[in-house]
Scaffold this motif. Structure first.
Motif, short mmCIF file in Angstrom:
data_model
loop_
_atom_site.label_atom_id
_atom_site.label_comp_id
_atom_site.label_asym_id
_atom_site.label_seq_id
_atom_site.Cartn_x
_atom_site.Cartn_y
_atom_site.Cartn_z
N THR A 107 67.76 47.64 -9.89
CA THR A 107 69.20 47.72 -10.09
C THR A 107 69.89 46.68 -9.21
N ASN A 108 71.15 46.39 -9.54
CA ASN A 108 71.90 45.45 -8.71
C ASN A 108 71.94 45.91 -7.26
N GLU A 109 72.15 47.22 -7.07
CA GLU A 109 72.25 47.75 -5.71
C GLU A 109 70.94 47.59 -4.95
N GLU A 110 69.82 47.91 -5.60
CA GLU A 110 68.51 47.77 -4.95
C GLU A 110 68.23 46.32 -4.59
N ALA A 111 68.45 45.42 -5.56
CA ALA A 111 68.15 44.00 -5.35
C ALA A 111 69.02 43.42 -4.24
N GLU A 112 70.30 43.78 -4.23
CA GLU A 112 71.20 43.23 -3.23
C GLU A 112 70.91 43.79 -1.84
N GLN A 113 70.58 45.06 -1.75
CA GLN A 113 70.24 45.64 -0.46
C GLN A 113 69.02 44.98 0.15
N GLU A 114 67.96 44.80 -0.67
CA GLU A 114 66.76 44.14 -0.17
C GLU A 114 67.04 42.69 0.18
N ALA A 115 67.89 42.03 -0.61
CA ALA A 115 68.23 40.64 -0.32
C ALA A 115 68.94 40.52 1.02
N ARG A 116 69.88 41.42 1.28
CA ARG A 116 70.61 41.37 2.55
C ARG A 116 69.69 41.58 3.74
N GLU A 117 68.73 42.49 3.58
CA GLU A 117 67.78 42.73 4.67
C GLU A 117 66.96 41.48 4.98
N LYS A 118 66.48 40.84 3.92
CA LYS A 118 65.67 39.63 4.11
C LYS A 118 66.52 38.46 4.61
N MET A 119 67.76 38.37 4.11
CA MET A 119 68.65 37.31 4.57
C MET A 119 68.94 37.45 6.06
N ALA A 120 69.14 38.68 6.50
CA ALA A 120 69.42 38.90 7.92
C ALA A 120 68.25 38.45 8.78
N GLN A 121 67.02 38.66 8.31
CA GLN A 121 65.84 38.25 9.06
C GLN A 121 65.76 36.75 9.22
N LEU A 122 66.32 36.01 8.25
CA LEU A 122 66.25 34.55 8.29
C LEU A 122 67.61 33.92 8.63
N ASN A 123 68.46 34.71 9.29
CA ASN A 123 69.75 34.21 9.78
C ASN A 123 70.64 33.65 8.67
N LEU A 124 70.69 34.37 7.56
CA LEU A 124 71.53 33.95 6.43
C LEU A 124 72.66 34.95 6.16
N ALA A 125 72.82 35.93 7.02
CA ALA A 125 73.89 36.90 6.83
C ALA A 125 75.24 36.19 6.77
N GLY A 126 76.06 36.59 5.81
CA GLY A 126 77.36 35.96 5.62
C GLY A 126 77.37 34.81 4.65
N LYS A 127 76.18 34.42 4.15
CA LYS A 127 76.10 33.29 3.21
C LYS A 127 76.00 33.75 1.75
N GLU A 128 76.13 35.05 1.53
CA GLU A 128 75.86 35.61 0.20
C GLU A 128 76.69 34.97 -0.91
N SER A 129 77.94 34.64 -0.64
CA SER A 129 78.85 34.18 -1.69
C SER A 129 78.91 32.65 -1.80
N LEU A 130 78.17 31.96 -0.96
CA LEU A 130 78.17 30.49 -1.02
C LEU A 130 77.31 29.98 -2.17
N PHE A 131 77.63 28.77 -2.61
CA PHE A 131 76.81 28.10 -3.62
C PHE A 131 75.89 27.10 -2.93
N PRO A 132 74.79 26.72 -3.59
CA PRO A 132 73.83 25.82 -2.93
C PRO A 132 74.44 24.54 -2.36
N TYR A 133 75.46 23.97 -3.02
CA TYR A 133 76.03 22.72 -2.52
C TYR A 133 76.75 22.91 -1.20
#
Length: 212
Positions: A107-133
């Motif tokens: 589900t969107n909720e499951e995927a996003e929750q797991e993504a946030r956890e992994k992003m936090a581990q790699l110091n990407l918290a707060g970058k969720e809404s940015l585009f690659p450029y």
């Protein structure tokens, strides 16, 4: 444990890989090294199922395994590409959660929750809404790693993970790969940088330039 037995690959009449035999142990880092044109990336693409080998076989935990035919390969072997291959029209969060939602049916909720956890581990918290450029090269690299990890692979592969980065970011990539090892992730790294390989590898496999 992943085992390659007598793996060969030809393009037309050109022999790229010639009877490759190697073993990747669980929880360890294998670096595949060699000069440009020696077949390193072809070997990685064969392991990850992006290329069909001409001959030979793969064993995963002692059982026959065909990376090319396996329909659930993304959840077995993940790949971080040299040029990252992020979707430019999707945000960081959308890039990371697309495959888990479509392939793993999360589900969107499951995927996003797991993504946030992994992003936090790699110091990407707060970058969720940015585009690659809007990201630096190092940030794109970390997003690509999180995207691969989001599929919960048994083995994570990297194609020249430091080649698109400034030299001072190599240490950051080393730390990420070693940190994932400490979490039990089995990893295969293709690189031409022998110093980088020696810093992270449990084992180094040299691809001979005679395979050109």
């Amino acid at each position: 444990m992943l085992t390659l037995k007598d793996i060969s690959k030809q393009f037309d009449n050109r022999l790229i890989l010639d009877n490759i035999n190697l073993t990747v142990k669980d929880g360890e880092i294998l670096c595949i090294v060699g000069p440009s044109g020696a077949g390193k990336t072809t070997l990685l693409r064969s392991i990850s199922g992006l290329e069909r080998v001409t001959s030979g076989k793969f064993l995963l935990d002692g059982q026959a395994f065909d990376p090319y035919e396996n329909r659930e390969n993304d959840s077995v072997i993940g790949v971080v590409f040299q040029d990252f291959q992020l979707f430019p029209n999707l945000t960081v969060m959308e890039n990371i959660t697309l495959a888990p939602r479509l392939v793993l049916k999360k589900t969107n909720e499951e995927a996003e929750q797991e993504a946030r956890e992994k992003m936090a581990q790699l110091n990407l918290a707060g970058k969720e809404s940015l585009f690659p450029y809007q990201l630096s090269g190092g940030q794109k690299q970390r997003v690509a790693i999180v995207r691969a990890l989001a599929m919960n692979p048994k083995i994570l592969c990297y194609d020249e993970p430091t080649s698109a980065l400034d030299p001072d970011l190599r240490q950051e990539v080393e730390s990420i790969i070693v940190g994932l090892k400490q979490q039990g992730m089995t990893q295969i790294v293709v690189t031409h940088d022998m110093t980088f390989a020696e810093n992270i590898a449990d084992d180094i496999f040299q691809v001979s330039p005679r395979n050109e």
